[in-house]
Design a protein around this motif. Structure first.
Motif, PDB file in Angstrom:
ATOM      1  N   SER A 293     -10.483  -0.536   4.164  1.00  0.00           N
ATOM      2  CA  SER A 293      -9.248  -0.427   3.386  1.00  0.00           C
ATOM      3  C   SER A 293      -8.478  -1.732   3.466  1.00  0.00           C
ATOM      4  O   SER A 293      -8.455  -2.407   4.501  1.00  0.00           O
ATOM      5  CB  SER A 293      -8.387   0.705   3.935  1.00  0.00           C
TER       6      SER A 293
ATOM      7  N   ASP B 275       0.854  -1.193   0.000  1.00  0.00           N
ATOM      8  CA  ASP B 275       0.000   0.000   0.000  1.00  0.00           C
ATOM      9  C   ASP B 275       0.885   1.237   0.000  1.00  0.00           C
ATOM     10  O   ASP B 275       1.606   1.505   0.956  1.00  0.00           O
ATOM     11  CB  ASP B 275      -0.900  -0.003   1.238  1.00  0.00           C
TER      12      ASP B 275
ATOM     13  N   ASP C 129      -1.277   5.011   8.075  1.00  0.00           N
ATOM     14  CA  ASP C 129      -1.691   5.716   6.861  1.00  0.00           C
ATOM     15  C   ASP C 129      -1.132   7.133   6.914  1.00  0.00           C
ATOM     16  O   ASP C 129      -1.498   7.928   7.780  1.00  0.00           O
ATOM     17  CB  ASP C 129      -3.217   5.744   6.781  1.00  0.00           C
TER      18      ASP C 129
ATOM     19  N   GLY D 159      -4.826  -0.775  -1.231  1.00  0.00           N
ATOM     20  CA  GLY D 159      -5.362   0.572  -1.271  1.00  0.00           C
ATOM     21  C   GLY D 159      -6.758   0.676  -1.822  1.00  0.00           C
ATOM     22  O   GLY D 159      -7.207   1.756  -2.190  1.00  0.00           O
TER      23      GLY D 159
END
Length: 572
Positions: A468, A276, A302, A472
């Motif tokens: 999520s 990701d 994130d 992604g």
């Protein structure tokens, strides 16, 4: 590494660079020379690889033993080291008053006695001739000594801590950014008057980028005090003890890590997520995690969140760069550095200093909250309770346990425990007892209904919840994983998730090819049994289940994209 001093009763421990890390003089204990020599040799041998905190704890326990020997007039030489002496020592420990007047707790007495037993056992194995008489210790002399569980902080309190920490982090970063602008020019800077700019440039010059002692600055203390003094002005140059606790607490709450290993967080702790592009992994060491095979302490975040831990680490790296340049070589790669006001040296912040800094952080936060409550009583904020860094890990685990309706495996995954009974100690408390009682009652009701033939109303199937996932994109049903009806315990990390959606385009194929190459590289380096146990299943899913779904026409474009992707972290 332990070394001998010219006096055999002096124990030196050196670090990997050959510098003396700790020095303990057992001559100061007042024990007979032959007893001090025996204990010094065992101390040197048994604790050669121990942490500095463990070494200090051993010396404190030896001072207690020396106090017993002096008060009881119990030891004249090694001939007095007998099993009877152990009994007298335990009786003496039982008589010692505690801070509350009720005597020492069982864990305290057990820890002090264990230090002496470890050193005697080491002597029995390596130098039995030093012990003329038999000396034994009773098995489990303090049973049922489970300590009282640490207090647990509620979700609201944890959020209040983060809110207060982010306020101080923003303040510290704004001051540091202003300082960088001041040093980058000779003129005026927005956000600082001309006198502040002059002071900052002077102390930066005098201390080579780090605040120096007052004697090295050409301005007097009273003159500097008009702009907050050296302590305030140092925030324009680097991280200070005033704001270090805010960064530490924010990282500790987000990672749910142990305080001492997090204190030793390294400057190169970040690495890109292998799947990701929006996530970053933070790794830290924990010496006690794993016996033969050390388990990585790792959490991913994130970066799109403004206060995510990677952003805080980036700020810490920038704010401690001047300090790292003047730190000892063995601490230069660490993150939580500070300039000592007493010694003037740049060192890793100690746990005691960090604890005192957290106390002052609570006082400042509560002062701001009091001002807020007076100005906006209709939106009252609760003041922060008195807490320690050690409370945060268990509190985070308890919140996960509660949110998952009593799923101990979810809390175990957060804490990265090898054994689930270790996790149980962290979540033990009134809230855990309530959830357990409700679960047992629900199970008993279902069992009675089944025995009596009663058919309850069928439970409605919960609606799908998007989430999520590593690539992604969206998980079609977070409740359709390994725990039907509950959030999947491997959400964001399971290639076998039935809700995983992977678009068939060159960008996603590139990341898959990159991950396959990393796994193949690990297979060539790692022990085959370990690779098969940990990585083989992920490799099979990527190559056998996912990769064949991509059209051959996408492969050339995907290989060209691979070269532009961030380098993946090396697996072990």
């Amino acid at each position: 590494m332990a070394m001998r001093d010219t006096g055999e009763n002096i124990v030196l421990f050196r670090d990997a660079w050959g510098e003396v890390a700790k020095r303990f003089d057992l001559r100061k204990l007042g024990l007979p020379d032959d007893v001090a020599t025996l204990l010094a040799e065992a101390f040197r041998g048994h604790h050669a690889g121990s942490s500095p905190d463990t070494q200090r704890g051993c010396y404190r326990a030896l001072r207690i033993f020396a106090t017993f020997a002096r008060e009881e007039d119990a030891i004249t030489g090694t001939a007095d080291l007998t099993s009877a002496l152990v009994g007298r020592y335990m009786a003496w420990l039982d008589r010692q008053p505690g801070p509350d007047g009720k005597g020492w707790t069982a864990p305290s007495k057990a820890n002090v006695l264990a230090v002496l037993r470890y050193l005697i056992d080491w002597t029995k194995r390596h130098a039995p001739e030093r012990l003329p008489n038999r000396i034994d210790f009773p098995y489990n002399p303090y049973p049922n000594r489970s300590p009282t569980p640490r207090p647990r902080l509620s979700e609201a309190v944890l959020k209040s801590i983060l809110h207060a920490a982010y306020e101080e982090i923003d303040e510290a970063w704004e001051r540091f950014e202003t300082g960088r602008r001041i040093l980058a020019t000779r003129g005026a800077v927005a956000g600082a008057d001309s006198q502040t700019c002059r002071f900052v440039r002077e102390i930066a010059r005098a201390g080579a980028g780090v605040v120096p002692s007052a004697s090295r600055v050409r301005y007097g203390v009273s003159t500097l005090s008009t702009r907050g003094g050296l302590r305030h002005l140092s925030g324009y140059l680097h991280l200070t003890l005033e704001h270090l606790p805010a960064f530490f607490l924010a990282v500790a709450v987000q990672t749910a890590g142990n305080p001492d290993p997090l204190r030793r967080l390294r400057r190169d702790c970040q690495s890109p997520h292998p799947l990701d592009e929006h996530r970053v992994m933070i790794d830290w060491g924990k010496p006690r995690a794993g016996a033969k095979v050390k388990r990585a302490q790792r959490r991913s975040f994130d970066r799109r969140r403004p206060y995510a831990a990677p952003h805080l680490v980036d700020r810490l790296i920038a704010m401690t760069a001047p300090l790292a340049a003047q730190a000892r070589v063995q601490e230069r790669d660490l993150l939580f550095l500070m300039k000592s006001e007493k010694t003037g040296a740049v060192r890793l912040v100690s746990m005691s200093t960090l604890g005192k800094g957290i106390k002052r952080f609570i006082e400042r936060a509560n002062a701001r909250i009091a001002i807020w409550n007076r100005a906006a009583p209709e939106r009252r904020r609760e003041p922060l309770p008195d807490f320690a860094a050690a409370f945060l890990r268990g509190s985070a685990a308890t919140q996960v346990y509660t949110a998952s309706q009593g799923d101990l495996i979810a809390a175990q995954a957060l804490l990265n425990h090898a054994r689930i009974d270790t996790t149980e100690h962290y979540v033990r408390g009134p809230e855990a007892a309530r959830i357990q009682a409700e679960t047992i009652a629900r199970a008993q009701a279902l069992m009675i209904g089944w025995v009596m033939g009663e058919n309850g109303a069928a439970e409605a199937t919960p609606a799908a919840i998007p989430a999520s996932v590593p690539f992604g994109h969206d998980c079609l049903n977070l409740l359709g994983g390994d725990r039907p009806g509950k959030p999947c315990s491997r959400a964001g990390a399971c290639l076998r998730c039935p809700g995983l959606v992977i678009p068939l385009d060159a960008g996603h194929l590139a990341r898959i090819l990159q991950a396959i190459a990393a796994l193949e590289d690990a297979r060539a380096r790692l022990d085959p049994a370990r690779w098969a146990m940990i990585y083989a299943e992920s490799y099979r899913i990527l190559t056998g289940d996912i990769l064949p779904d991509f059209p051959d026409a996408l492969h050339n474009a995907a290989r060209a994209i691979v070269a532009t992707l961030p380098v993946l972290p090396v697996l072990e």
